[in-house]
Design an enzyme around this catalytic site. Structure first.
Site, PDB file in Angstrom:
ATOM      1  N   TRP A 299      -1.445  -6.529  -6.937  1.00 57.38           N
ATOM      2  CA  TRP A 299      -1.635  -5.596  -8.046  1.00 57.38           C
ATOM      3  C   TRP A 299      -0.361  -4.847  -8.406  1.00 57.38           C
ATOM      4  O   TRP A 299      -0.071  -4.609  -9.582  1.00 57.38           O
ATOM      5  CB  TRP A 299      -2.791  -4.639  -7.792  1.00 57.38           C
TER       6      TRP A 299
ATOM      7  N   ALA B 211      13.887  -8.205  -2.465  1.00 59.66           N
ATOM      8  CA  ALA B 211      14.591  -8.110  -3.744  1.00 59.66           C
ATOM      9  C   ALA B 211      14.394  -6.737  -4.384  1.00 59.66           C
ATOM     10  O   ALA B 211      13.359  -6.109  -4.178  1.00 59.66           O
ATOM     11  CB  ALA B 211      14.060  -9.178  -4.694  1.00 59.66           C
TER      12      ALA B 211
ATOM     13  N   GLN C 173      -6.141 -11.237  -5.308  1.00 59.52           N
ATOM     14  CA  GLN C 173      -5.166 -11.762  -6.274  1.00 59.52           C
ATOM     15  C   GLN C 173      -5.798 -12.688  -7.315  1.00 59.52           C
ATOM     16  O   GLN C 173      -5.370 -12.743  -8.465  1.00 59.52           O
ATOM     17  CB  GLN C 173      -4.042 -12.491  -5.512  1.00 59.52           C
TER      18      GLN C 173
ATOM     19  N   HIS D 150       0.834  -1.209   0.000  1.00 61.02           N
ATOM     20  CA  HIS D 150       0.000   0.000   0.000  1.00 61.02           C
ATOM     21  C   HIS D 150       0.868   1.258   0.000  1.00 61.02           C
ATOM     22  O   HIS D 150       0.519   2.254  -0.614  1.00 61.02           O
ATOM     23  CB  HIS D 150      -0.912   0.008   1.241  1.00 61.02           C
TER      24      HIS D 150
ATOM     25  N   ASP E 295      -5.147   6.074   2.318  1.00 61.68           N
ATOM     26  CA  ASP E 295      -5.375   4.675   1.964  1.00 61.68           C
ATOM     27  C   ASP E 295      -6.785   4.216   2.370  1.00 61.68           C
ATOM     28  O   ASP E 295      -7.353   4.712   3.345  1.00 61.68           O
ATOM     29  CB  ASP E 295      -4.342   3.808   2.690  1.00 61.68           C
TER      30      ASP E 295
END
Ligand code: UDP
Length: 464
Positions: free
Chosen positions: A349, A329, A371, A11, A108
Site C-alpha cells: 500500500w 533505494a 497486495q 508499517h 500498529d
C-alpha cells in the site's frame, strides 16, 4: 500523542510520517521505538517530534543481536520469536504511558496488546492499519462470504460498491499468511480482530477522494470509526536526499538523481517490490530480459542478495539505459523525479500510494498479503494500473508461477507507450496525484480529518 510503530519498514515508515503530519497540526508527539529503529527514524524527523527509546530483547528471544526490524530478513522460523519479543515490550510500554500520560496512543495493528495496556490507564487507542479502506472492505466481505465460496476458480464478493471478482488463489487467507508459524499467528490475528472494534477508532493512510465509496462502506456498512489522514508520505515533500526517509545513503540518492537528470521527461520506468519482495532466480532472469527487451530506460531495485544470476553481458547491454540498485533505494526521490514516467510495483500500500502521489500509472505485480486487493483498486476501480498477470498468492518466491520475459516486456510497453489507453491511465493518475496533494493542504479532506480528530481528543480530555 504517543505513536508506537511495528518494527518493519512497510508499517514503521508510514506511521512515523503520520506522526509528523499530526505534529505539523500542532500536536505534541512522541514516537516509541527501539535503538536500531531509532537510528532509521532519527534522520527523517526534526525537533517537532520526540523519540522515546526502549531496548529490544533480541538475545532473550533467540534472535540475532540488533535484529529489531524485520527488513533485516529474519528467517521465517524466527518470526514467532520476533512477535514474542515485541509482545514482551508490554511493561516498558506501560511505564512510558505512566510517565508521559498521552491523550491517546496510535499503535500498529500488529500490537493488539497495546489496547489493553492503554485501556487499563483510561487512554484511548487508535489503530494504525498499513492498508486502505478498499482492502479492509474486501477482507470483511471475504470473511462473510467464505463459507459460500463454491468450487469455481473465482468468486464475486458480496455487497461492495463495485463488482469485485477474485480468484481463489489471490484471496488473503490467514493460513497462507501465517505460514509455518500458524498457531501463534492465528492467536495474534484473533486478538487483533477482538480489540479493533473496542479501540477508539482507526487512522488510515488514505484520503477520501481516492476511494469515497469504500470510506463510506467502511464507516457505514462495517460500522468503524475511521479517520483518513493521508497520504502521509507527502509530509516529506521538502526532504533533500540527505534526509529522505528510510535512512537511504546520500551517495546512492545523488547518483540516482544525477542519472535521472539526464533522461527525458517521463521516459524512465521504476521497478521495485517493497522492502521484502524476493523472487526466484528464474523469475529474476525473465524480469531482466523483459526489461531489456522493453527498450525503455529503467531503474530496477533488486532485493535478492546474490548477483550471479544476471544474464551474461547484461550490465554491458543495459549500460546507460538501465540502472540496477542492489539494496535499499531512495524510492520517494525516484518516484517524484520528472524523468520517471511509470512504476512497476508489488502493490504494497505504501508504494501504491506513493506512486499515486507522484501521479504515475503503474504495472501491478502483487505477490502476497493484501497486495492482490490493492491491485484491484489500482486496475479496476481507479483504472491507473496494468496487471502483469500475477495470479497466485504465495510468500515463497520459489512456489509462484514464472511470468515470462515477453509478458513483462509487453506490460512495460503498455504502461510507457503511446495510445489512448495509456494516455487515459496517465491522465487519471495525474489527477489523482493532484487530489492527493490537495487532501493534505489546508482545508483539504485529510487536513480536516486530522483537525477533527485532534479536537475530539482535546474535548475528551476536558471531560476526564
Ligand atoms: N522503500 C524504499 N526503498 C526500497 C524499498 C522500499 O524507500 O528500496 C519504501 C517504500 O517507499 C515504501 C516502503 O518502503 O514506503 C515499503 O512499503 P510497501 O507497503 O510498499 O511494501 P512492503 O515493504 O510493506 O511490502
Amino acid at each position: 500523542m504517543l505513536f508506537f510503530p511495528f518494527m518493519e519498514e512497510g508499517h514503521m515508515l508510514p506511521l512515523v510520517d503520520m506522526a509528523k503530519l499530526f505534529a505539523a497540526h500542532g500536536a505534541r508527539i512522541t514516537i516509541l521505538t527501539t535503538p536500531v529503529n531509532a537510528s532509521i527514524i532519527r534522520p527523517t524527523i526534526d525537533d517537532c517530534v520526540q523519540l522515546h527509546i526502549i531496548s529490544f530483547p533480541s538475545l532473550e528471544f533467540g534472535l540475532p543481536e540488533g535484529c529489531e526490524n524485520r527488513k533485516f530478513t529474519i528467517p521465517v522460523d524466527l518470526h514467532i520469536n520476533f512477535f514474542k519479543a515485541v509482545a514482551s515490550l508490554r511493561h516498558p510500554f506501560d511505564s512510558v504511558l505512566g510517565d508521559l500520560r498521552p491523550d491517546c496512543v496510535v499503535t500498529d495493528m500488529f500490537l493488539p496488546w497495546t489496547y489493553y495496556v492503554a485501556a487499563a490507564r483510561g487512554i484511548p487507542r487508535l489503530v494504525f492499519h498499513g492498508s486502505n479502506n478498499f482492502s479492509l472492505c474486501i477482507m470483511d466481505a471475504y470473511e462473510r462470504c467464505r463459507p459460500l465460496v463454491g468450487e469455481d476458480e473465482s468468486f464475486v464478493l458480496p455487497s461492495l460498491p463495485h463488482r469485485i471478482e477474485l480468484l481463489k488463489t489471490q484471496a488473503m487467507d490467514i493460513h497462507k499468511l501465517a505460514g509455518t508459524s500458524m498457531e501463534f499467528m492465528l492467536e495474534i490475528f484473533k486478538e487483533m480482530n477482538e480489540v479493533e472494534p473496542k479501540s477508539y477508532g482507526t487512522v488510515m493512510n488514505s484520503f477520501y477522494e481516492l476511494e469515497p465509496e469504500y470510506v463510506d462502506h467502511h464507516r457505514e456498512a462495517m460500522g468503524r470509526r475511521v479517520w483518513n489522514v493521508g497520504p502521509v508520505s507527502l509530509c516529506n515533500q521538502d526532504v533533500t536526499y540527505k534526509s529522505a526517509r528510510g535512512g537511504e545513503q546520500p551517495t546512492l540518492a545523488s547518483e540516482c538523481l544525477k542519472w535521472l537528470d539526464k533522461k527525458p521527461r517521463g521516459s524512465v520506468v521504476y521497478i521495485c517490490f517493497g522492502s521484502k519482495g524476493l523472487f526466484s532466480v528464474s523469475q529474476l532472469k525473465e524480469m531482466a530480459l523483459g526489461l531489456e527487451a522493453s527498450n525503455h530506460s529503467f531503474i530496477w531495485v533488486v532485493r535478492n542478495g546474490d548477483n550471479n544470476w544476471f544474464p551474461e553481458g547484461y550490465d554491458k547491454r543495459i549500460k546507460g539505459r538501465g540502472m540496477v540498485i542492489r539494496g535499499w533505494a531512495p524510492q520517494l526521490l525516484i518516484l517524484n523525479h520528472i524523468a520517471v514516467g511509470g512504476f512497476v510495483t508489488h502493490c504494497g500500500w505504501n508504494s501504491s500510494l506513493e506512486g499515486i502521489c507522484a501521479g504515475l500509472s503503474m504495472v501491478t505485480w502483487p505477490l502476497y498479503a493484501e497486495q492482490f486487493y490493492n491491485e484491484k483498486l489500482l486496475v479496476e476501480v481507479l483504472k491507473i494500473g496494468v496487471g502483469v498477470g500475477s495470479k497466485v498468492y504465495d510468500l515463497n518466491p520459489e512456489a509462484r508461477p514464472i511470468l515470462e520475459a515477453s509478458i513483462i516486456e509487453l506490460a512495460v510497453r503498455n504502461l510507457m507507450g503511446e495510445g489512448e489507453e495509456a494516455d487515459e491511465r496517465r491522465r487519471r493518475a495525474k489527477i489523482l496525484g493532484e487530489n492527493a496533494r490537495r487532501a493534505i493542504e489546508k482545508g483539504g479532506s485529510s487536513y480536516n480529518e486530522i483537525e477533527k480528530l485532534m479536537q475530539e481528543l482535546i474535548n475528551q480530555r476536558k471531560h476526564v
